[in-house]
Design a protein around this motif. Sequence first.
Motif, PDB file in Angstrom:
ATOM      1  N   THR A  59       0.842  -1.200   0.000  1.00 32.44           N
ATOM      2  CA  THR A  59       0.000   0.000   0.000  1.00 32.44           C
ATOM      3  C   THR A  59       0.868   1.236   0.000  1.00 32.44           C
ATOM      4  N   VAL A  60       1.835   1.248   0.903  1.00 33.07           N
ATOM      5  CA  VAL A  60       2.674   2.426   1.022  1.00 33.07           C
ATOM      6  C   VAL A  60       3.518   2.624  -0.228  1.00 33.07           C
ATOM      7  N   SER A  61       4.014   1.520  -0.796  1.00 33.38           N
ATOM      8  CA  SER A  61       4.838   1.689  -1.987  1.00 33.38           C
ATOM      9  C   SER A  61       3.978   2.157  -3.153  1.00 33.38           C
ATOM     10  N   ASP A  62       2.733   1.651  -3.219  1.00 34.25           N
ATOM     11  CA  ASP A  62       1.806   2.108  -4.253  1.00 34.25           C
ATOM     12  C   ASP A  62       1.572   3.605  -4.142  1.00 34.25           C
ATOM     13  N   TRP A  63       1.570   4.069  -2.907  1.00 36.88           N
ATOM     14  CA  TRP A  63       1.233   5.459  -2.653  1.00 36.88           C
ATOM     15  C   TRP A  63       2.456   6.302  -2.352  1.00 36.88           C
ATOM     16  N   ALA A  64       3.617   5.781  -2.690  1.00 35.81           N
ATOM     17  CA  ALA A  64       4.841   6.494  -2.353  1.00 35.81           C
ATOM     18  C   ALA A  64       4.872   7.864  -3.026  1.00 35.81           C
ATOM     19  N   PHE A  65       4.275   7.962  -4.197  1.00 39.02           N
ATOM     20  CA  PHE A  65       4.261   9.275  -4.851  1.00 39.02           C
ATOM     21  C   PHE A  65       2.841   9.813  -4.869  1.00 39.02           C
ATOM     22  N   ASN A  66       2.159   9.496  -3.843  1.00 37.75           N
ATOM     23  CA  ASN A  66       0.715   9.548  -3.748  1.00 37.75           C
ATOM     24  C   ASN A  66      -0.066  10.789  -4.192  1.00 37.75           C
ATOM     25  N   TYR A  67       0.024  11.868  -3.439  1.00 39.22           N
ATOM     26  CA  TYR A  67      -0.975  12.929  -3.603  1.00 39.22           C
ATOM     27  C   TYR A  67      -0.870  13.625  -4.962  1.00 39.22           C
ATOM     28  N   ARG A  68       0.324  14.024  -5.324  1.00 42.50           N
ATOM     29  CA  ARG A  68       0.488  14.674  -6.627  1.00 42.50           C
ATOM     30  C   ARG A  68       0.131  13.702  -7.753  1.00 42.50           C
ATOM     31  N   ARG A  69       0.584  12.454  -7.570  1.00 40.89           N
ATOM     32  CA  ARG A  69       0.299  11.446  -8.584  1.00 40.89           C
ATOM     33  C   ARG A  69      -1.203  11.242  -8.738  1.00 40.89           C
ATOM     34  N   PHE A  70      -1.882  11.253  -7.602  1.00 39.03           N
ATOM     35  CA  PHE A  70      -3.340  11.119  -7.648  1.00 39.03           C
ATOM     36  C   PHE A  70      -3.932  12.162  -8.586  1.00 39.03           C
ATOM     37  N   TRP A  71      -3.530  13.411  -8.416  1.00 40.24           N
ATOM     38  CA  TRP A  71      -4.118  14.489  -9.218  1.00 40.24           C
ATOM     39  C   TRP A  71      -3.624  14.470 -10.653  1.00 40.24           C
ATOM     40  N   GLU A  72      -2.316  14.256 -10.838  1.00 37.15           N
ATOM     41  CA  GLU A  72      -1.771  14.231 -12.204  1.00 37.15           C
ATOM     42  C   GLU A  72      -2.461  13.139 -13.030  1.00 37.15           C
ATOM     43  N   GLU A  73      -2.571  11.959 -12.438  1.00 36.12           N
ATOM     44  CA  GLU A  73      -3.139  10.841 -13.196  1.00 36.12           C
ATOM     45  C   GLU A  73      -4.648  10.951 -13.343  1.00 36.12           C
TER      46      GLU A  73
ATOM     47  N   MET B  12       1.127  22.513  -3.116  1.00 31.62           N
ATOM     48  CA  MET B  12       1.183  21.681  -4.308  1.00 31.62           C
ATOM     49  C   MET B  12       0.156  22.174  -5.320  1.00 31.62           C
ATOM     50  N   VAL B  14      -1.342  21.579  -9.296  1.00 29.05           N
ATOM     51  CA  VAL B  14      -1.375  20.789 -10.525  1.00 29.05           C
ATOM     52  C   VAL B  14      -2.201  21.563 -11.540  1.00 29.05           C
ATOM     53  N   PRO B  41      -5.888   7.590  -9.567  1.00 28.95           N
ATOM     54  CA  PRO B  41      -4.710   7.422 -10.426  1.00 28.95           C
ATOM     55  C   PRO B  41      -4.912   6.362 -11.510  1.00 28.95           C
ATOM     56  N   GLY B 106      -1.935   3.575   5.898  1.00 30.65           N
ATOM     57  CA  GLY B 106      -0.588   3.378   5.373  1.00 30.65           C
ATOM     58  C   GLY B 106      -0.285   4.352   4.262  1.00 30.65           C
ATOM     59  N   SER B 145       7.511  13.553  -2.492  1.00 38.33           N
ATOM     60  CA  SER B 145       6.738  12.351  -2.771  1.00 38.33           C
ATOM     61  C   SER B 145       6.547  12.179  -4.281  1.00 38.33           C
ATOM     62  N   ILE B 154      11.239   4.492   1.263  1.00 37.16           N
ATOM     63  CA  ILE B 154       9.843   4.200   1.573  1.00 37.16           C
ATOM     64  C   ILE B 154       9.758   3.661   2.998  1.00 37.16           C
TER      65      ILE B 154
END
Lengths: 97, 169
Positions: A59-73, B12, B14, B41, B106, B145, B154
């Motif tokens: 979970t954590v690795s999936d979300w390691a680039f989480n918040y910005r990635r959430f919005w960009e994607e 942040m 976007v 995502p 998490g 991040s 991580i």
Amino acid sequence: MIERLSHGPASVHGLTEPFALSQQMISKHIACLVRARIVIKTKCGRESVCTLRPEAIKTVSDWAFNYRRFWEESFDKLEIVVNQMKKEEVRDDRKHG
Amino acid sequence: MTENTVSEIERMVVTRVFDAPRELVWKAWTDPKYVMQWWGPKGFTAPVCKMDFRVGGKSLFCMKTPDGQEFWNAVEYHEIVLHEKIVSDMYFSDSKGNKIEPAELGIEHEAIDGAYDVTIFEDLGNGQTKLTHIGNEPMESAKNSGQLEGWNQILDKIAAVVAGLVQAK
């Protein structure tokens, strides 16, 4: 401690050794990790063995680039939706026009 | 005034320019029928999208990871200027919309206390729309991040989260 567990399960004793902390302190820390559902503790004879919970790490690795990635994607997908809407609108205009 | 500017945390941001009129982008952002198609995502789906899009209203979104794990978010609306601006507050929640701390899931997310998400829709003329989303996360944290990081980093983060849990007691 998590670094150590990432190499494989370890006993509480084994986890105490590298740190300049009492076993009591280590046990308290482990209890937190267990509560946070990052570590699983199992009894193996007289020793308690700690294992990293793979799902927690995933979970954590999936979300390691989480918040910005959430919005960009999400924006990537939004772009596709908007383009589709635009096409539909043009089609509707033709139908009604 | 100057002091306020200095102490303000850079957020942040976007942005994206869409080759579509503003009303259309607005519709895609505010109509659950469309939000379900883009929320979350890459590779994620949005199986639930209940929206009460009005000032004081609250929406509930579910996103599902490719391996089937569900994450819920709630959004509360504080200000809506038709086709121009939305001031909202998004947070991680349970399936009922009750707020939960990201760390409990998490997830690492550093929010700024008392700050909102601001979404701005700008008509650029020539049929284009610029969408700006100012998220409730400090820029520094977003930058950090935003990088693909090594396993150990991580793990360090989890350790920090845990340390926070320990401190919180």
